[in-house]
Write a protein that holds these residues in place. Structure first.
Motif, PDB file in Angstrom:
ATOM      1  N   GLY A  80      22.394  41.676   1.076  1.00 14.53           N
ATOM      2  CA  GLY A  80      22.815  41.164  -0.221  1.00 14.53           C
ATOM      3  C   GLY A  80      24.194  40.549  -0.237  1.00 14.53           C
ATOM      4  N   SER A  81      24.909  40.631   0.895  1.00 16.90           N
ATOM      5  CA  SER A  81      26.260  40.069   0.941  1.00 16.90           C
ATOM      6  C   SER A  81      26.215  38.615   1.409  1.00 16.90           C
ATOM      7  N   ARG A  82      27.183  37.850   0.949  1.00 12.40           N
ATOM      8  CA  ARG A  82      27.288  36.457   1.377  1.00 12.40           C
ATOM      9  C   ARG A  82      27.875  36.405   2.787  1.00 12.40           C
ATOM     10  N   ALA A  83      27.322  35.548   3.622  1.00 19.43           N
ATOM     11  CA  ALA A  83      27.771  35.482   5.012  1.00 19.43           C
ATOM     12  C   ALA A  83      27.754  34.050   5.520  1.00 19.43           C
ATOM     13  N   GLN A  84      28.639  33.796   6.470  1.00 21.78           N
ATOM     14  CA  GLN A  84      28.653  32.529   7.198  1.00 21.78           C
ATOM     15  C   GLN A  84      28.236  32.815   8.637  1.00 21.78           C
ATOM     16  N   VAL A  85      27.263  32.061   9.122  1.00 21.15           N
ATOM     17  CA  VAL A  85      26.719  32.300  10.459  1.00 21.15           C
ATOM     18  C   VAL A  85      26.939  31.064  11.322  1.00 21.15           C
ATOM     19  N   LEU A  86      27.585  31.268  12.462  1.00 22.74           N
ATOM     20  CA  LEU A  86      27.769  30.182  13.427  1.00 22.74           C
ATOM     21  C   LEU A  86      26.523  30.141  14.310  1.00 22.74           C
ATOM     22  N   MET A  87      25.744  29.071  14.190  1.00 20.37           N
ATOM     23  CA  MET A  87      24.463  28.967  14.873  1.00 20.37           C
ATOM     24  C   MET A  87      24.652  28.681  16.362  1.00 20.37           C
ATOM     25  N   GLU A  88      23.901  29.415  17.199  1.00 19.41           N
ATOM     26  CA  GLU A  88      24.136  29.367  18.634  1.00 19.41           C
ATOM     27  C   GLU A  88      22.966  28.852  19.460  1.00 19.41           C
ATOM     28  N   GLU A  89      21.744  29.271  19.143  1.00 16.78           N
ATOM     29  CA  GLU A  89      20.617  28.878  19.982  1.00 16.78           C
ATOM     30  C   GLU A  89      19.296  29.161  19.278  1.00 16.78           C
ATOM     31  N   ALA A  90      18.216  28.611  19.846  1.00 15.03           N
ATOM     32  CA  ALA A  90      16.870  28.894  19.335  1.00 15.03           C
ATOM     33  C   ALA A  90      16.484  30.320  19.730  1.00 15.03           C
ATOM     34  N   TYR A  91      15.685  30.952  18.877  1.00 19.82           N
ATOM     35  CA  TYR A  91      15.284  32.345  19.113  1.00 19.82           C
ATOM     36  C   TYR A  91      13.813  32.508  18.738  1.00 19.82           C
ATOM     37  N   VAL A  98      26.434  27.903   8.890  1.00 15.56           N
ATOM     38  CA  VAL A  98      25.600  27.872   7.688  1.00 15.56           C
ATOM     39  C   VAL A  98      25.933  29.082   6.833  1.00 15.56           C
ATOM     40  N   GLU A  99      25.784  28.931   5.546  1.00 21.24           N
ATOM     41  CA  GLU A  99      26.175  29.988   4.611  1.00 21.24           C
ATOM     42  C   GLU A  99      24.978  30.410   3.782  1.00 21.24           C
ATOM     43  N   GLY A 100      24.904  31.697   3.495  1.00 23.05           N
ATOM     44  CA  GLY A 100      23.809  32.196   2.682  1.00 23.05           C
ATOM     45  C   GLY A 100      23.985  33.672   2.373  1.00 23.05           C
ATOM     46  N   ILE A 101      22.884  34.289   1.965  1.00 23.95           N
ATOM     47  CA  ILE A 101      22.877  35.717   1.624  1.00 23.95           C
ATOM     48  C   ILE A 101      22.053  36.461   2.661  1.00 23.95           C
ATOM     49  N   LEU A 102      22.627  37.535   3.221  1.00 19.84           N
ATOM     50  CA  LEU A 102      21.889  38.341   4.194  1.00 19.84           C
ATOM     51  C   LEU A 102      20.783  39.108   3.484  1.00 19.84           C
ATOM     52  N   GLY A 103      19.564  38.965   4.011  1.00 17.68           N
ATOM     53  CA  GLY A 103      18.414  39.590   3.361  1.00 17.68           C
ATOM     54  C   GLY A 103      17.783  40.670   4.213  1.00 17.68           C
ATOM     55  N   GLU A 104      16.471  40.619   4.365  1.00 17.83           N
ATOM     56  CA  GLU A 104      15.743  41.654   5.085  1.00 17.83           C
ATOM     57  C   GLU A 104      16.024  41.592   6.588  1.00 17.83           C
ATOM     58  N   MET A 105      15.588  42.646   7.270  1.00 15.03           N
ATOM     59  CA  MET A 105      15.740  42.701   8.717  1.00 15.03           C
ATOM     60  C   MET A 105      14.551  42.010   9.375  1.00 15.03           C
ATOM     61  N   LEU A 106      14.833  41.125  10.332  1.00 16.50           N
ATOM     62  CA  LEU A 106      13.765  40.565  11.156  1.00 16.50           C
ATOM     63  C   LEU A 106      13.267  41.632  12.118  1.00 16.50           C
ATOM     64  N   ASN A 107      14.203  42.363  12.691  1.00 15.22           N
ATOM     65  CA  ASN A 107      13.925  43.553  13.504  1.00 15.22           C
ATOM     66  C   ASN A 107      15.160  44.448  13.413  1.00 15.22           C
ATOM     67  N   ASP A 108      15.244  45.480  14.221  1.00 14.12           N
ATOM     68  CA  ASP A 108      16.351  46.433  14.086  1.00 14.12           C
ATOM     69  C   ASP A 108      17.722  45.829  14.384  1.00 14.12           C
ATOM     70  N   GLU A 109      17.768  44.677  15.055  1.00 16.89           N
ATOM     71  CA  GLU A 109      19.049  44.110  15.474  1.00 16.89           C
ATOM     72  C   GLU A 109      19.408  42.802  14.795  1.00 16.89           C
ATOM     73  N   ILE A 110      18.466  42.202  14.053  1.00 12.37           N
ATOM     74  CA  ILE A 110      18.681  40.852  13.518  1.00 12.37           C
ATOM     75  C   ILE A 110      18.290  40.794  12.045  1.00 12.37           C
ATOM     76  N   MET A 111      19.107  40.092  11.252  1.00 14.99           N
ATOM     77  CA  MET A 111      18.854  39.945   9.822  1.00 14.99           C
ATOM     78  C   MET A 111      18.440  38.508   9.491  1.00 14.99           C
TER      79      MET A 111
END
Length: 443
Positions: A380-391, A422-435
């Motif tokens: 639910g927090s606002r975050a800026q993510v520096l994009m690094e690679e395809a996953y 890129v900027e947005g809101i952190l939401g659900e977990m994709l898995n235990d290590e990634i949002m």
């Protein structure tokens, strides 16, 4: 054109120096090839932090000679400082280059190729006596999103388990104008984030003459206003650097990433004393509270050693309870590894490997729980993510990167996102290590 291959062992400082040596070779006309390919020169930047690191260094040197017996195999770095005379007798090693001599790699090779029989100049110095910072530099890195910048070398702490003061020498700092110039070059190559790193980063500037004495904070302030730089991340810090004034100053700088790696090693005061760590568990905890007061939900990470000589079950449980109290984002858990030449190696009550493994597994389980809890606290927090690679995950392609707190997050894959924030809101977990990052704007 001669072919050269490099292999790095050890820390981020070593990685930086390996990158710098590669660029020295490129400028001298060498063709750089993967380490697994046949080359004319193999350079292994060695590590000596543990006996295991020594063994890995030897193994890589022998692997290189086996790949091409006619090649020149160069041992460089910390293991050379620790065992230079031994390496000179090793038939797999043709040249040894110690710390503070890596800038001379190319002329050393040229002298060697010019006359193999002639005695070369000394390529290992008494690193403990020098006060000169070795001016290695880089202008590009394979990773085009984050650049590690070495700003300091050496350590004066002499923790009882650590060989580094003997292989890296005294604290030596890089001039701030050199740091700034290197960052400007890297920004010109497309980097937006730098990570300041060193052997004992918190000691930056302490070796300068009194009239020009600087601190790590002074360096950070100097580089903060460099145009095009978006993020400044700090490498490992000693807890004693964290004061109310230090944290307040950092929180006023909008490019500082609120991700702090504070080296702990143990949460038990008696163990810390045997380690020669110059703080108590309570003092460390106060540093964490200072950071949490200055920054909203900062990511605090640490290192912990289990099975240090004399660590009783009661002492281990004190550490475990302490770690639960502090609540780290991530912990790097190490089983104590005996290192010849250190005081800890001579201590009685060495802990059996089986006990170390049990304690390590217990803390790794705790680390996983705490790390997941921290990520979930970011929901639910606002975050800026520096994009690094395809996953790739479960048949879907995303773009992945890190928030300022160093939390991994993904967005739907889109061509051209690498290297962008890129900027947005952190939401659900994709898995235990990634949002998931829900986009609502882009920088």
């Amino acid at each position: 054109m001669r072919k050269a291959a490099l292999h790095n062992l050890g820390c981020k400082v070593n990685s930086y120096e390996t990158e710098a040596m590669q660029q020295l070779l490129e400028r001298a006309g060498y063709e750089i090839v993967p380490f697994t390919e046949k080359a004319d020169v193999y350079i292994i930047n060695t590590c000596s932090v543990t006996n295991i690191a020594d063994r890995k260094s030897r193994q890589m040197l022998h692997r290189a000679k086996n790949m091409n017996p006619e090649a020149v195999v160069v041992a460089a770095g910390c293991y050379v400082q620790a065992a230079g005379e031994e390496l000179k007798k090793d038939e797999a090693v043709d040249l040894v280059i110690g710390n503070n001599k890596k800038t001379e790699l190319v002329p050393i090779l040229e002298d060697y190729f010019a006359d193999r029989e002639e005695e070369l100049e000394e390529t290992i110095i008494d690193i403990r006596r020098t006060r000169e910072y070795e001016s290695l530099s880089i202008d590009k890195i394979a990773d085009h999103t984050r650049a590690f910048i070495k700003v300091q070398d050496g350590c004066n702490q002499f923790c009882s388990y650590c060989i580094i003061p003997y292989t890296r020498g005294q604290v030596r700092s890089r001039r701030p104008e050199e740091v700034a110039e290197e960052i400007k070059r890297l920004i010109g190559s497309g980097f937006q984030e730098v990570v300041l790193t060193g052997i004992h980063l918190s000691s930056y500037g302490k070796d300068f003459a009194e009239e020009e004495r600087l601190t790590l904070l002074d360096l950070i302030v100097k580089i903060h206003d460099i145009e095009g730089l978006k993020r400044i991340r700090l490498g490992s810090l000693e807890p004693r650097i964290v004061t109310e004034e230090f944290a307040a100053a950092l929180s006023s700088l909008d490019k500082i990433c609120p991700h702090f790696h504070l080296s702990l090693q143990s949460g038990c005061d008696s163990t810390l004393k045997r380690m020669n760590r110059c703080y108590t568990a309570e003092e460390y905890f106060n540093c964490c509270k200072i950071l949490r007061k200055a920054f909203p939900n900062p990511a605090i990470t640490t290192d912990v050693i289990v099975g240090f000589p004399g660590e009783t079950e009661e002492e281990f449980l004190v550490t475990r309870e302490y770690l639960e109290k502090v609540r780290f984002y991530e912990m790097h858990v190490f089983k104590y590894s005996r290192r010849n030449g250190t005081r800890a190696a001579q201590m009685t009550d060495q802990i059996p490997e089986s006990v170390k493994s049990v304690r390590s597994n217990e803390l790794l389980k705790l680390e996983k729980e705490m790390s997941l809890a921290y990520r979930k606290s970011c929901t639910g927090s606002r975050a800026q993510v520096l994009m690094e690679e395809a996953y790739e995950w479960d048949g879907t392609t995303y773009m992945i990167g890190h928030t300022r707190e160093y939390v991994k997050a993904v967005v739907p894959y889109e061509e051209g996102l690498k290297g962008k924030i890129v900027e947005g809101i952190l939401g659900e977990m994709l898995n235990d290590e990634i949002m998931f990052l829900n986009l609502n704007g882009q920088k």
